[in-house]
Design a protein around this motif. Structure first.
Motif, short mmCIF file in Angstrom:
data_model
loop_
_atom_site.label_atom_id
_atom_site.label_comp_id
_atom_site.label_asym_id
_atom_site.label_seq_id
_atom_site.Cartn_x
_atom_site.Cartn_y
_atom_site.Cartn_z
N SER A 85 20.13 -24.15 -69.24
CA SER A 85 21.59 -23.44 -69.43
C SER A 85 22.14 -23.61 -71.22
O SER A 85 22.26 -21.37 -70.87
N PHE A 86 22.18 -23.98 -71.79
CA PHE A 86 22.83 -24.09 -73.05
C PHE A 86 22.66 -23.61 -74.28
O PHE A 86 23.14 -23.07 -75.01
N PHE A 87 20.80 -24.58 -73.71
CA PHE A 87 20.76 -24.31 -75.64
C PHE A 87 19.74 -23.04 -75.37
O PHE A 87 18.87 -23.41 -74.40
N PRO A 88 18.87 -23.40 -76.92
CA PRO A 88 17.87 -22.71 -76.85
C PRO A 88 16.45 -23.68 -76.91
O PRO A 88 17.02 -25.02 -76.66
N ALA A 89 15.39 -23.08 -76.15
CA ALA A 89 14.18 -24.15 -76.10
C ALA A 89 14.22 -25.06 -77.32
O ALA A 89 13.82 -26.61 -76.73
N GLN A 90 13.72 -25.20 -78.73
CA GLN A 90 13.93 -26.12 -79.19
C GLN A 90 14.61 -26.87 -79.83
O GLN A 90 14.82 -28.62 -79.59
N VAL A 91 16.37 -27.03 -79.18
CA VAL A 91 17.10 -27.88 -78.98
C VAL A 91 17.01 -28.74 -77.34
O VAL A 91 17.29 -29.84 -78.09
N VAL A 92 16.52 -27.70 -76.82
CA VAL A 92 16.52 -28.24 -75.29
C VAL A 92 15.17 -29.92 -75.45
O VAL A 92 15.84 -30.91 -75.19
N GLN A 93 14.19 -29.58 -75.99
CA GLN A 93 13.06 -30.15 -76.82
C GLN A 93 13.54 -31.65 -77.51
O GLN A 93 13.72 -32.82 -76.86
N ILE A 94 14.63 -31.37 -78.11
CA ILE A 94 15.43 -32.70 -79.24
C ILE A 94 16.17 -33.31 -77.73
O ILE A 94 16.31 -34.69 -77.62
N VAL A 95 17.10 -32.70 -77.25
CA VAL A 95 17.57 -33.35 -76.22
C VAL A 95 17.26 -34.21 -75.03
O VAL A 95 17.15 -35.54 -74.63
N GLN A 96 15.86 -33.61 -74.53
CA GLN A 96 15.14 -34.19 -73.18
C GLN A 96 15.14 -35.32 -73.78
O GLN A 96 14.44 -36.77 -73.32
N LYS A 97 14.02 -35.19 -75.19
CA LYS A 97 12.99 -36.29 -75.73
C LYS A 97 13.99 -37.75 -76.06
O LYS A 97 14.08 -38.69 -75.99
N ASP A 98 16.03 -37.31 -77.17
CA ASP A 98 16.71 -38.11 -77.20
C ASP A 98 17.24 -39.05 -75.55
O ASP A 98 17.08 -40.41 -75.27
N ALA A 99 16.93 -38.01 -74.85
CA ALA A 99 17.68 -38.50 -72.83
C ALA A 99 16.32 -39.81 -73.09
O ALA A 99 16.70 -41.02 -72.27
N PHE A 100 15.09 -38.83 -73.43
CA PHE A 100 14.00 -40.60 -72.32
C PHE A 100 13.89 -41.12 -73.78
O PHE A 100 13.52 -42.49 -72.75
N GLU A 101 14.38 -41.89 -75.24
CA GLU A 101 14.76 -42.35 -75.94
C GLU A 101 15.88 -43.19 -75.41
O GLU A 101 16.01 -44.41 -74.86
N ARG A 102 16.89 -43.17 -75.64
CA ARG A 102 18.35 -43.29 -75.50
C ARG A 102 18.47 -43.89 -74.01
O ARG A 102 19.68 -44.86 -73.85
N LEU A 103 17.99 -43.24 -73.37
CA LEU A 103 18.52 -43.77 -71.92
C LEU A 103 17.83 -44.76 -70.95
O LEU A 103 17.84 -44.94 -69.55
#
Length: 416
Positions: A85-103
């Motif tokens: 709800s806060f970011f465009p699709a390109q940024v969402v993909q980066i954040v999701q990838k970070d969550a997948f790896e960092r957490l």
């Protein structure tokens, strides 16, 4: 981040105020800070859950305790919805990838032993669906297997009751001597065959069967049910249950069923209903909400209003045109469409929702309430019979939202 996030501000910011806001978000917002809007605090909490490290602060000051997305937190789907709800699709993909790896979510999903040890429920399905876009191929295969197993268990739990409640195609005023097994009238059959009682076997051997004759109904005569489901992160469990019920109903020859999921986009999954697992993989959990657009899509596809039933499953937090939504729903009611709003379709049945919009919808004469999966089949059967849903809800001990209601029965969903 700043361009998309500033869209959530109630009004324009000066250059200095905009810079100060960005700095506050960059260094992490205090939950008690009055300098940030509620949306900014949600944004900060969503980012802090992934990138922040509030362990020591939380220990010294409980007010600074942050939510997390570690292994013990199952509500990844709602967090994903906040991020979208806060970011465009390109940024969402980066954040999701970070969550997948960092957490360590990747490690969790790649360990079958760990997955077998945790409780497999609709929340796990929601989390797996939310993460599928960043899963490696091997992980997707594991996720699909887990989802298929959970769906099979839910189908086993819900299918029979749903079919029995909705299969209203019996004409009980007519009889036949060649009924299907499930249409046999056992009381009349036994009475008609008492002379064939076998004492040595202590049973009756029926010479003829007496049963109900089925109505012969053309496809064009069937009632049509449209399940229109909000797929924002807070509605994750409702989406899963609605998809399963849609698949069950689509398998019944006595009703035509459509499934439409939406956020700010619309996904018509009607053609996938023969495979509920495939339906779930077509769902996009998270993002904004444009209920008006989704209702317009459904309304355009209703050909016979008096034979149609629209079940809108949403918390009614409208990101689109609220007034137009109300006018559109009023038009559906006037045209004869049997319209029902479910604020949630979950085992808890305790939703957070927009009380103002819910009260306005209820003022149109539309039943607005939350429902559990166990009660949904009976509710749907009552709807197909065009019974008073308010009376049905009262009999099921369900409280409807009153017209003009000003306060929610439960708080609105918030960021993790």
């Amino acid at each position: 981040m700043d361009d998309q996030a500033e869209m959530n501000e109630p009004g324009p910011l000066t250059a200095d105020a905009g810079r100060a806001r960005r700095w506050r978000l960059a260094i992490g917002a205090d939950e008690a800070s009055a300098a940030l809007s509620s949306d900014d605090k949600r944004l900060s909490a969503a980012l802090d859950a992934l990138y922040g490290d509030g362990t020591n602060a939380a220990a010294s000051d409980p007010r600074k305790r942050r939510g997390g997305l570690g292994r013990s937190a199952p509500r990844v789907a709602q967090w994903m919805g906040d991020i979208r709800s806060f970011f465009p699709a390109q940024v969402v993909q980066i954040v999701q990838k970070d969550a997948f790896e960092r957490l360590d979510l990747k490690q969790m999903l790649m360990e079958p032993e760990f997955l077998k040890a945790i409780e497999a429920d609709v929340n796990l399905v929601a989390d797996l669906i939310s993460l599928r876009s960043v899963m490696p191929a091997k992980t997707k295969d594991i996720a699909r297997t887990i989802i298929a197993d959970i769906v099979a268990k839910l189908m086993q739990r819900l299918e029979q009751k749903t079919a029995e409640a909705i299969r209203g195609a019996l004409d009980r005023s007519r009889r036949t001597n060649r009924p299907r097994a499930r249409d046999i009238d056992w009381q009349r059959t036994i009475s008609a065959n008492l002379r064939h009682y076998q004492p040595e076997h202590k049973t009756i051997v029926p010479e003829k069967l007496v049963g109900y004759m089925r109505k012969q109904r053309r496809l064009v005569d069937l009632d049509e049910v449209i399940l229109c489901v909000d797929q924002s992160g807070s509605m994750a469990s409702s989406v899963i249950y609605a998809s399963i019920f849609a698949a069950v109903m689509a398998s019944l020859p006595v009703v035509r069923t459509k499934l439409v999921c939406f956020d700010t986009a619309i996904v018509d999954l009607t053609e996938e209903l023969s495979d509920p697992v495939e339906v779930l993989f077509g769902v996009q959990l998270g993002g904004g909400t444009d209920i008006n657009q989704a209702v317009a899509y459904c309304a355009d596809r209703i050909e016979r209003p008096t034979k149609s039933h629209l079940v809108l499953i949403t918390d009614l937090y409208e990101g689109g045109n609220g007034q137009e939504l109300l006018r559109r729903m009023a038009g559906l009611v006037r045209s004869g469409v049997n319209t029902i709003v479910l604020l949630a379709l979950t085992d808890q049945g305790r939703p957070g929702y927009d009380p103002t919009m819910a009260g306005s919808v209820a003022a149109l004469g539309i039943p607005v309430f939350a429902c559990t999966p166990d009660l949904f089949p009976d509710m749907m059967a009552a709807a197909l019979r065009r019974e008073d849903i308010g009376a049905w809800a009262a009999g099921a001990d369900i409280k409807l939202v009153r017209a003009g209601a000003e306060a929610p029965s439960h708080p609105a969903p918030s960021a993790i």
